[in-house]
Write a protein that holds these residues in place. Structure first.
Motif, PDB file in Angstrom:
ATOM      1  N   SER A 186       3.095 -12.468 -11.517  1.00  0.00           N
ATOM      2  CA  SER A 186       3.502 -12.272 -12.908  1.00  0.00           C
ATOM      3  C   SER A 186       4.784 -13.037 -13.220  1.00  0.00           C
ATOM      4  CB  SER A 186       3.672 -10.782 -13.245  1.00  0.00           C
ATOM      5  OG  SER A 186       4.898 -10.292 -12.740  1.00  0.00           O
ATOM      6  N   LEU A 187       5.212 -12.966 -14.467  1.00  0.00           N
ATOM      7  CA  LEU A 187       6.435 -13.664 -14.879  1.00  0.00           C
ATOM      8  C   LEU A 187       7.677 -13.002 -14.292  1.00  0.00           C
ATOM      9  CD1 LEU A 187       5.605 -14.421 -18.626  1.00  0.00           C
ATOM     10  CD2 LEU A 187       5.798 -16.071 -16.751  1.00  0.00           C
ATOM     11  N   ARG A 188       7.529 -11.730 -13.897  1.00  0.00           N
ATOM     12  CA  ARG A 188       8.634 -11.006 -13.268  1.00  0.00           C
ATOM     13  C   ARG A 188       8.207 -10.580 -11.867  1.00  0.00           C
ATOM     14  NH1 ARG A 188      11.063  -7.050 -18.052  1.00  0.00           N
ATOM     15  NH2 ARG A 188      11.642  -8.716 -19.515  1.00  0.00           N
ATOM     16  N   PRO A 189       8.337 -11.455 -10.894  1.00  0.00           N
ATOM     17  CA  PRO A 189       7.870 -11.166  -9.532  1.00  0.00           C
ATOM     18  C   PRO A 189       8.467  -9.879  -8.963  1.00  0.00           C
ATOM     19  CG  PRO A 189       8.440 -13.481  -9.754  1.00  0.00           C
ATOM     20  CD  PRO A 189       8.923 -12.799 -11.008  1.00  0.00           C
ATOM     21  N   GLU A 190       7.656  -9.146  -8.226  1.00  0.00           N
ATOM     22  CA  GLU A 190       8.080  -7.936  -7.531  1.00  0.00           C
ATOM     23  C   GLU A 190       7.591  -8.044  -6.088  1.00  0.00           C
ATOM     24  OE1 GLU A 190       7.719  -4.089  -9.763  1.00  0.00           O
ATOM     25  OE2 GLU A 190       6.461  -5.322 -11.074  1.00  0.00           O
ATOM     26  N   PRO A 191       8.385  -8.633  -5.222  1.00  0.00           N
ATOM     27  CA  PRO A 191       7.949  -8.830  -3.832  1.00  0.00           C
ATOM     28  C   PRO A 191       7.477  -7.558  -3.142  1.00  0.00           C
ATOM     29  CG  PRO A 191       9.938 -10.082  -4.259  1.00  0.00           C
ATOM     30  CD  PRO A 191       9.718  -9.214  -5.475  1.00  0.00           C
ATOM     31  N   ARG A 192       8.033  -6.410  -3.513  1.00  0.00           N
ATOM     32  CA  ARG A 192       7.619  -5.163  -2.867  1.00  0.00           C
ATOM     33  C   ARG A 192       6.181  -4.799  -3.234  1.00  0.00           C
ATOM     34  NH1 ARG A 192       7.471  -0.584  -5.875  1.00  0.00           N
ATOM     35  NH2 ARG A 192       8.106  -0.757  -8.065  1.00  0.00           N
ATOM     36  N   ILE A 193       5.669  -5.340  -4.350  1.00  0.00           N
ATOM     37  CA  ILE A 193       4.303  -5.072  -4.790  1.00  0.00           C
ATOM     38  C   ILE A 193       3.329  -6.077  -4.191  1.00  0.00           C
ATOM     39  CG2 ILE A 193       2.753  -4.976  -6.791  1.00  0.00           C
ATOM     40  CD1 ILE A 193       4.641  -2.577  -6.554  1.00  0.00           C
ATOM     41  N   THR A 194       3.725  -7.327  -4.132  1.00  0.00           N
ATOM     42  CA  THR A 194       2.822  -8.387  -3.650  1.00  0.00           C
ATOM     43  C   THR A 194       2.981  -8.691  -2.166  1.00  0.00           C
ATOM     44  OG1 THR A 194       4.436 -10.058  -4.372  1.00  0.00           O
ATOM     45  CG2 THR A 194       2.695  -9.473  -5.921  1.00  0.00           C
ATOM     46  N   ILE A 195       3.789  -7.899  -1.477  1.00  0.00           N
ATOM     47  CA  ILE A 195       4.005  -8.130  -0.046  1.00  0.00           C
ATOM     48  C   ILE A 195       2.664  -8.130   0.693  1.00  0.00           C
ATOM     49  CG2 ILE A 195       4.339  -5.671   0.452  1.00  0.00           C
ATOM     50  CD1 ILE A 195       6.464  -6.495   2.497  1.00  0.00           C
ATOM     51  N   ALA A 196       2.562  -8.986   1.694  1.00  0.00           N
ATOM     52  CA  ALA A 196       1.282  -9.207   2.373  1.00  0.00           C
ATOM     53  C   ALA A 196       0.700  -7.933   2.980  1.00  0.00           C
ATOM     54  CB  ALA A 196       1.446 -10.267   3.445  1.00  0.00           C
ATOM     55  N   ILE A 197       1.550  -7.070   3.551  1.00  0.00           N
ATOM     56  CA  ILE A 197       1.039  -5.887   4.227  1.00  0.00           C
ATOM     57  C   ILE A 197       0.286  -4.970   3.255  1.00  0.00           C
ATOM     58  CG2 ILE A 197       3.155  -4.516   3.937  1.00  0.00           C
ATOM     59  CD1 ILE A 197       2.628  -3.399   6.760  1.00  0.00           C
ATOM     60  N   LYS A 198       0.746  -4.900   2.000  1.00  0.00           N
ATOM     61  CA  LYS A 198       0.054  -4.083   0.997  1.00  0.00           C
ATOM     62  C   LYS A 198      -1.230  -4.768   0.530  1.00  0.00           C
ATOM     63  CE  LYS A 198       3.986  -1.517  -0.925  1.00  0.00           C
ATOM     64  NZ  LYS A 198       4.777  -1.246  -2.165  1.00  0.00           N
TER      65      LYS A 198
END
Length: 223
Positions: A186-198
């Motif tokens: 998204s335009l406002r990245p959230e690494p905790r949401i897109t992290i590979a483990i999830k």
């Protein structure tokens, strides 16, 4: 029981299950187009995998957002001519079957290897090019719909039919479809949401429950 009898029984059971699913989705207990569920076994509605597979088969986009590794928020996104209704007749399979039935076979039956030579080569070529273009537009529409999602998503999936390469592809009794699983920053990245483990946790759940048809993972960013 013979193998044929077992196959018939399994087919009847599958058809009965799908009738029950369709009745549920047409009633007050329908699974909603957005919601949340736990990923642990026996902690979610057992019909959810069927619901997700059905949505993908209709050409819809499904997004999953994991705030934790064990609970997912989901949203089914419709686009184009699809109004999102459960009784909407649109599906990748139906579109392929309608295309096959539109070809001028001498016996009046849908296109198969047994009547392929009845269709003039130039008509088949023109029809195939047009159908392949429509599959590309559908995929592009899904990507465009993904680009409009404002929040980061752990995993988004769309199902698509690849181009028909030859007469054998055009005659297949069922549409050959694949899935495109990707994270969305998204335009406002959230690494905790897109992290590979999830993302991998969500992908594994979908594979285990026979929803996802492809075992790879992409990353998609705006633009």
């Amino acid at each position: 029981r013979t193998a044929k009898e077992r196959e018939k029984q399994e087919l009847e059971a599958a058809e009965s299950y799908m009738r029950g699913f369709q009745e549920r989705q047409g009633g007050p207990d329908a699974i909603p187009p957005s919601g949340e569920f736990d990923l642990a076994d026996d902690a979610f509605d057992p019909v959810l995998p069927t619901f997700f597979d059905d949505a993908l088969s209709r050409g819809r986009l499904i997004c999953f957002r994991l705030e934790t590794e064990e609970r997912a928020n989901y949203s089914v996104v419709h686009y184009g001519a699809d109004d999102g209704a459960f009784d909407c007749p649109t599906s990748l399979e139906k579109e392929f079957q309608d295309w096959q039935a539109s070809l001028p076979t001498a016996d009046g039956r849908p296109l198969r290897l047994t009547n392929l030579d009845q269709v003039p080569a130039h008509k088949l070529r023109t029809a195939t090019l047009a159908f392949n273009a429509s599959r590309r537009r559908r995929f592009d529409q899904a990507v465009e719909a993904l680009q409009q999602i404002p929040r980061a998503q752990t995993l988004c999936i769309c199902r698509f039919q690849p181009p028909l390469k030859n007469g054998e592809d055009a005659c297949m009794p069922k549409a050959p479809c694949f899935d495109f699983p990707t994270t969305w920053s998204s335009l406002r990245p959230e690494p905790r949401i897109t992290i590979a483990i999830k993302a991998l946790r969500m992908k594994l759940w979908l594979l285990r429950h026979k929803v996802l048809r492809c075992d790879f993972l992409c990353d998609t960013h705006p633009g």
